[in-house]
Design a protein around this motif. Structure first.
Motif: not given
Length: 267
Positions: A22, A225, A227-228, A230, A266
């Motif tokens: 990470r 997650e 920020e990605a 999800r 995001a």
């Protein structure tokens, strides 16, 4: 169903990979044959006898500073220097490091094996040299983390906990399976300790209670997650929260805004 923990090639518990996965390591171009103005936080020095010394001063949290610790000792000259920033959830590892690590490479052959090609890439430029330099710096950081953990260089914090064989087992369990329904009793059992002994030892070494550390780890993963991109509901499940509402309350308490706001940013 039992949790499958990663092991090293020797079959021992791998205490670092779940965190290193990470980490994000960013490296500026190598600063060669330039006077050290305190901007570089990784410097390799050489002396008249050809001996090398590696100095690394990690940037912690969001700090910006110069690094007087990277000045050469008497008889030394800087050979390679770079500015390294590290981000990601595994940044807790970096925050656990001493303010500055200085390693004579004659005492650390495993570091020397990586530093030697790093010097070659910086001092003898070839095609792909910048990419190779970046990758080698990442390996140097990993080996410095290992060195600090094995040498007991941290007084408290995550590395200190990972250096303890029983507490390390519980920490790796948290890192590998944040969505598991962990209780203090289950974590103590994972560590092979009594509930009280585990709770006291964990707090003394890591500087946080086991359940407090678990909650922060889950929320750090949750933010990454989101920020990605999800979905909030799936993140709540992934991170072991009983419901999206419980997740939203915990997330808002920690970061000061609801998870939907982070998800919308995001998007």
């Amino acid at each position: 169903m039992p949790i499958a923990y990663r092991t090293s090639f020797s079959g021992k518990l791998d205490r670092l990979s779940s965190l290193i996965d990470r980490l994000r390591v960013q490296v500026s171009n190598a600063l060669i044959d330039e006077p050290n103005n305190g901007v570089a936080n990784l410097v390799i020095f050489t002396d008249a006898a050809g001996a090398h010394r590696l100095v690394f001063c990690p940037l912690k949290d969001e700090e910006t500073r110069v690094f007087p610790e990277t000045a050469p000792l008497a008889g030394e000259a800087p050979l390679v220097a770079a500015h390294i920033t590290i981000s990601g959830i595994g940044k807790q590892l970096i925050n656990a490091l001493p303010a500055c690590i200085s390693v004579p490479l004659s005492e650390e052959p495993y570091l020397t094996a990586v530093v030697t090609p790093l010097i070659e890439e910086a001092t003898m430029p070839r095609c792909g040299g910048q990419a190779a330099f970046q990758r080698l710096c990442e390996v140097v950081v990993i080996r410095l983390l290992r060195h600090a953990m094995e040498e007991g260089r941290a007084d408290t914090g995550l590395l200190n906990g990972l250096a303890h064989p029983r507490i390390a087992a519980a920490l790796v369990a948290i890192h590998e399976a944040p969505g598991e329904t962990w209780t203090l009793e289950k974590l103590a059992e994972t560590a092979g300790m009594s509930r009280t002994q585990f709770a006291v030892t964990f707090k003394d070494l890591v500087g946080a209670t086991p359940m407090g550390y678990l909650s922060n780890w889950r929320l750090d993963i949750a933010r990454a997650e989101l920020e990605a991109g999800r979905q909030v509901k799936s993140v709540a499940t992934l991170c072991g929260f009983s419901s999206p509402a419980a997740f939203s309350r915990a997330f808002s308490r920690r970061f000061g805004y609801p998870p939907k706001q982070k998800r919308n940013q995001a998007a």
